[in-house]
Design a protein around this motif. Structure first.
Motif, PDB file in Angstrom:
ATOM      1  N   LEU A 168       0.837  -1.210   0.000  1.00  0.00           N
ATOM      2  CA  LEU A 168       0.000   0.000   0.000  1.00  0.00           C
ATOM      3  C   LEU A 168       0.865   1.251   0.000  1.00  0.00           C
ATOM      4  CD1 LEU A 168      -2.791  -1.028   2.549  1.00  0.00           C
ATOM      5  CD2 LEU A 168      -2.995  -0.852   0.064  1.00  0.00           C
ATOM      6  N   PHE A 169       1.970   1.216   0.758  1.00  0.00           N
ATOM      7  CA  PHE A 169       2.881   2.357   0.795  1.00  0.00           C
ATOM      8  C   PHE A 169       3.413   2.684  -0.589  1.00  0.00           C
ATOM      9  CE2 PHE A 169       4.309   1.218   5.409  1.00  0.00           C
ATOM     10  CZ  PHE A 169       3.084   1.666   5.887  1.00  0.00           C
ATOM     11  N   ARG A 170       3.612   1.647  -1.400  1.00  0.00           N
ATOM     12  CA  ARG A 170       4.213   1.829  -2.714  1.00  0.00           C
ATOM     13  C   ARG A 170       3.205   2.307  -3.755  1.00  0.00           C
ATOM     14  NH1 ARG A 170       8.034  -3.677  -2.627  1.00  0.00           N
ATOM     15  NH2 ARG A 170       9.470  -2.908  -1.013  1.00  0.00           N
ATOM     16  N   LYS A 171       1.923   2.218  -3.403  1.00  0.00           N
ATOM     17  CA  LYS A 171       0.883   2.667  -4.335  1.00  0.00           C
ATOM     18  C   LYS A 171       0.297   4.014  -3.935  1.00  0.00           C
ATOM     19  CE  LYS A 171      -0.706  -1.952  -5.709  1.00  0.00           C
ATOM     20  NZ  LYS A 171      -1.865  -2.897  -5.730  1.00  0.00           N
ATOM     21  N   TYR A 172       0.252   4.257  -2.628  1.00  0.00           N
ATOM     22  CA  TYR A 172      -0.400   5.462  -2.132  1.00  0.00           C
ATOM     23  C   TYR A 172       0.537   6.216  -1.197  1.00  0.00           C
ATOM     24  CZ  TYR A 172      -4.299   2.573  -3.711  1.00  0.00           C
ATOM     25  OH  TYR A 172      -5.114   1.764  -4.449  1.00  0.00           O
ATOM     26  N   SER A 173       0.075   7.338  -0.708  1.00  0.00           N
ATOM     27  CA  SER A 173       0.873   8.129   0.220  1.00  0.00           C
ATOM     28  C   SER A 173       1.085   7.351   1.520  1.00  0.00           C
ATOM     29  CB  SER A 173       0.177   9.464   0.512  1.00  0.00           C
ATOM     30  OG  SER A 173       0.902  10.227   1.439  1.00  0.00           O
ATOM     31  N   ARG A 174       2.301   7.300   1.997  1.00  0.00           N
ATOM     32  CA  ARG A 174       2.651   6.467   3.143  1.00  0.00           C
ATOM     33  C   ARG A 174       2.072   7.001   4.455  1.00  0.00           C
ATOM     34  NH1 ARG A 174       7.749   6.984   2.603  1.00  0.00           N
ATOM     35  NH2 ARG A 174       7.954   5.297   1.096  1.00  0.00           N
ATOM     36  N   LEU A 175       2.178   8.290   4.691  1.00  0.00           N
ATOM     37  CA  LEU A 175       1.799   8.871   5.982  1.00  0.00           C
ATOM     38  C   LEU A 175       0.335   8.638   6.343  1.00  0.00           C
ATOM     39  CD1 LEU A 175       2.607  10.449   8.477  1.00  0.00           C
ATOM     40  CD2 LEU A 175       2.176  12.573   7.204  1.00  0.00           C
ATOM     41  N   PRO A 176      -0.624   8.902   5.448  1.00  0.00           N
ATOM     42  CA  PRO A 176      -2.027   8.659   5.818  1.00  0.00           C
ATOM     43  C   PRO A 176      -2.309   7.209   6.209  1.00  0.00           C
ATOM     44  CG  PRO A 176      -1.900   9.984   3.830  1.00  0.00           C
ATOM     45  CD  PRO A 176      -0.519   9.494   4.099  1.00  0.00           C
ATOM     46  N   ILE A 177      -1.658   6.267   5.548  1.00  0.00           N
ATOM     47  CA  ILE A 177      -1.871   4.851   5.871  1.00  0.00           C
ATOM     48  C   ILE A 177      -1.314   4.539   7.254  1.00  0.00           C
ATOM     49  CG2 ILE A 177      -1.343   2.482   5.191  1.00  0.00           C
ATOM     50  CD1 ILE A 177      -1.155   3.502   2.297  1.00  0.00           C
ATOM     51  N   LEU A 178      -0.111   5.040   7.531  1.00  0.00           N
ATOM     52  CA  LEU A 178       0.482   4.842   8.854  1.00  0.00           C
ATOM     53  C   LEU A 178      -0.417   5.399   9.948  1.00  0.00           C
ATOM     54  CD1 LEU A 178       4.208   5.750   8.048  1.00  0.00           C
ATOM     55  CD2 LEU A 178       3.412   3.548   8.923  1.00  0.00           C
ATOM     56  N   VAL A 179      -0.921   6.603   9.728  1.00  0.00           N
ATOM     57  CA  VAL A 179      -1.777   7.252  10.727  1.00  0.00           C
ATOM     58  C   VAL A 179      -3.086   6.488  10.902  1.00  0.00           C
ATOM     59  CG1 VAL A 179      -3.111   9.336  11.256  1.00  0.00           C
ATOM     60  CG2 VAL A 179      -0.770   9.533  10.369  1.00  0.00           C
ATOM     61  N   LEU A 180      -3.676   6.052   9.793  1.00  0.00           N
ATOM     62  CA  LEU A 180      -4.948   5.336   9.847  1.00  0.00           C
ATOM     63  C   LEU A 180      -4.811   4.022  10.616  1.00  0.00           C
ATOM     64  CD1 LEU A 180      -7.897   4.971   9.001  1.00  0.00           C
ATOM     65  CD2 LEU A 180      -7.070   3.935   6.876  1.00  0.00           C
ATOM     66  N   VAL A 181      -3.788   3.251  10.307  1.00  0.00           N
ATOM     67  CA  VAL A 181      -3.598   1.966  10.985  1.00  0.00           C
ATOM     68  C   VAL A 181      -3.279   2.190  12.454  1.00  0.00           C
ATOM     69  CG1 VAL A 181      -2.207  -0.143  11.063  1.00  0.00           C
ATOM     70  CG2 VAL A 181      -2.842   0.848   8.864  1.00  0.00           C
ATOM     71  N   TYR A 182      -2.437   3.164  12.730  1.00  0.00           N
ATOM     72  CA  TYR A 182      -2.073   3.500  14.102  1.00  0.00           C
ATOM     73  C   TYR A 182      -3.313   3.879  14.919  1.00  0.00           C
ATOM     74  CZ  TYR A 182       0.074   6.300  17.886  1.00  0.00           C
ATOM     75  OH  TYR A 182       0.435   6.834  19.102  1.00  0.00           O
ATOM     76  N   CYS A 183      -4.113   4.788  14.390  1.00  0.00           N
ATOM     77  CA  CYS A 183      -5.306   5.257  15.114  1.00  0.00           C
ATOM     78  C   CYS A 183      -6.354   4.150  15.255  1.00  0.00           C
ATOM     79  CB  CYS A 183      -5.915   6.462  14.399  1.00  0.00           C
ATOM     80  SG  CYS A 183      -4.901   7.952  14.489  1.00  0.00           S
ATOM     81  N   SER A 184      -6.467   3.301  14.249  1.00  0.00           N
ATOM     82  CA  SER A 184      -7.411   2.188  14.322  1.00  0.00           C
ATOM     83  C   SER A 184      -7.022   1.221  15.430  1.00  0.00           C
ATOM     84  CB  SER A 184      -7.463   1.450  12.978  1.00  0.00           C
ATOM     85  OG  SER A 184      -7.920   2.299  11.949  1.00  0.00           O
ATOM     86  N   SER A 185      -5.734   0.998  15.583  1.00  0.00           N
ATOM     87  CA  SER A 185      -5.255   0.120  16.647  1.00  0.00           C
ATOM     88  C   SER A 185      -5.573   0.704  18.017  1.00  0.00           C
ATOM     89  CB  SER A 185      -3.737  -0.087  16.505  1.00  0.00           C
ATOM     90  OG  SER A 185      -3.222  -0.770  17.618  1.00  0.00           O
TER      91      SER A 185
END
Length: 374
Positions: A168-185
């Motif tokens: 996913l990082f390689r297809k989309y912006s890395r930071l939003p994914i990191l934040v989303l997964v972090y906050c979901s956890s």
């Protein structure tokens, strides 16, 4: 493939940190399982929960780096399996076979369906399905053979998420994914914490600390790996913010910020203030972690040093350290890839093993794919 091409990562303190975290867990468990008040100070200054969270932070930093530097998914999977499963298998089978000597059951009743269930469940990281062996440690405060193995299930699940997240990082912006997964956890863990408080049931607390409840710490470590240049440039601000958050968290829980604050402190000590190649003789932290619990249980069952809690504590640490060293040399090291920096350190002392370490701001060096520790 993501690389920090502006850094020379050749020295680090992660081996030392992991060993200290494993030691902290061992000391706290020694007190909690024994109930010896003379060593109660251990639980007042150390926290096994914080140590485990710090382990997850280090894993997040190292494992994402390992995947990014692996030539393929098969290479990544091979390194992860080689690093954690041989020692894990040995620890499970060692207990399953040898603890018949202290079981209250005879051999026929010991090697029963419950024994088979213990072996199969634990080898599959499903320790909660059968944590005990027939007639073993029944008189102890807790009958579980190895209550520390629950984190390995979570660690294995972390490893499975890494290829998905990196794709996913390689297809989309890395930071939003990191934040989303972090906050979901964080949201997942808090949801179950609220349920536990509302119902008074500890089952919800147990569910909350399972996957993905601990994923925020893993992702915080990953974020600091990916944004390491920013972390280095603004290190004073990161540390000041982390200190304030961790201090405030004692009185006013800040679950959304605490994982990243802890990760900031752990990664800082991991890559700065280098204290030497602590892992040049091997990485004993993993063996220390997976062996300490049954060793404590055995000491308590046998009544060794019952009248001298301090001697009990020292003996447990020494026995666990001996087991960890043996596990490393007899099992763990033998399954590592030849490219492992641990193998390189023991076979070619004159060569500097390329792995994660204090960043150099002056020299650029392309690193080969390291076999990072779990």
């Amino acid at each position: 493939m993501f690389q920090h091409n502006n850094h020379q990562l050749t020295k680090n303190n992660f081996d030392l940190l992991r060993l200290l975290f494993a030691l902290a867990v061992c000391l706290v468990h020694a007190y909690e399982l024994s109930g010896f008040q003379q060593i109660g100070w251990v639980a007042s200054i150390l926290s096994s929960a914080v140590a485990v969270k710090a382990f997850f932070v280090v894993s997040g930093f190292l494992i994402f780096m390992s995947f990014e530097r692996s030539s393929s998914f098969a290479s990544y999977a091979s390194k992860r399996i080689r690093r954690i499963y041989p020692a894990y298998f040995t620890a499970v089978m060692f207990c399953a076979i040898l603890l018949v000597a202290v079981s209250s059951k005879n051999i026929e009743h010991y090697f029963s369906f419950a024994w088979v269930k213990y072996v199969l469940a634990n080898l599959a990281f499903l320790n909660f399905l059968q944590p005990t062996l027939p007639g073993v440690f029944e008189s102890n405060k807790l009958a579980a053979v190895n209550g520390a193995l629950w984190t390995l299930k979570i660690e294995a699940m972390f490893y499975l998420t890494v290829p998905i997240l990196v794709s996913l990082f390689r297809k989309y912006s890395r930071l939003p994914i990191l934040v989303l997964v972090y906050c979901s956890s964080v949201a997942y863990a808090e949801l179950f914490a609220a349920a536990a408080q509302r119902t008074g049931s500890r089952v919800y607390l147990e569910l909350g600390r399972q996957f993905p409840g601990q994923l925020s710490y893993f992702m915080a470590g990953a974020a600091l790996y990916y944004f390491l240049p920013l972390f280095e440039r603004r290190i004073k601000y990161f540390l000041a913010g982390a200190a304030l958050i961790l201090a405030a968290n004692i009185a006013f829980p800040l679950p959304l910020f605490e994982p990243f604050a802890l990760a900031t402190v752990v990664v800082f000590f991991g890559i700065f203030l280098y204290v030497g190649n602590f892992g040049k003789h091997g990485d004993f932290s993993y063996g220390f972690y997976i062996l300490h619990f049954p060793i404590i249980q055995l000491f308590l069952h046998m009544g060794w040093f019952r009248e001298s809690p301090w001697n009990f504590l020292v003996a447990v640490v020494l026995a666990t350290a001996t087991g960890a060293i043996a596990m490393w040399h007899l099992v763990e090291k033998r399954f590592l890839n030849r490219s492992s920096h641990y193998v390189a350190a023991t076979t070619s002392p004159s060569e500097c093993a390329p792995l994660l370490c204090i960043p150099s701001f002056k020299k650029v060096q392309q690193l080969r794919d390291p076999d990072l520790g779990a």
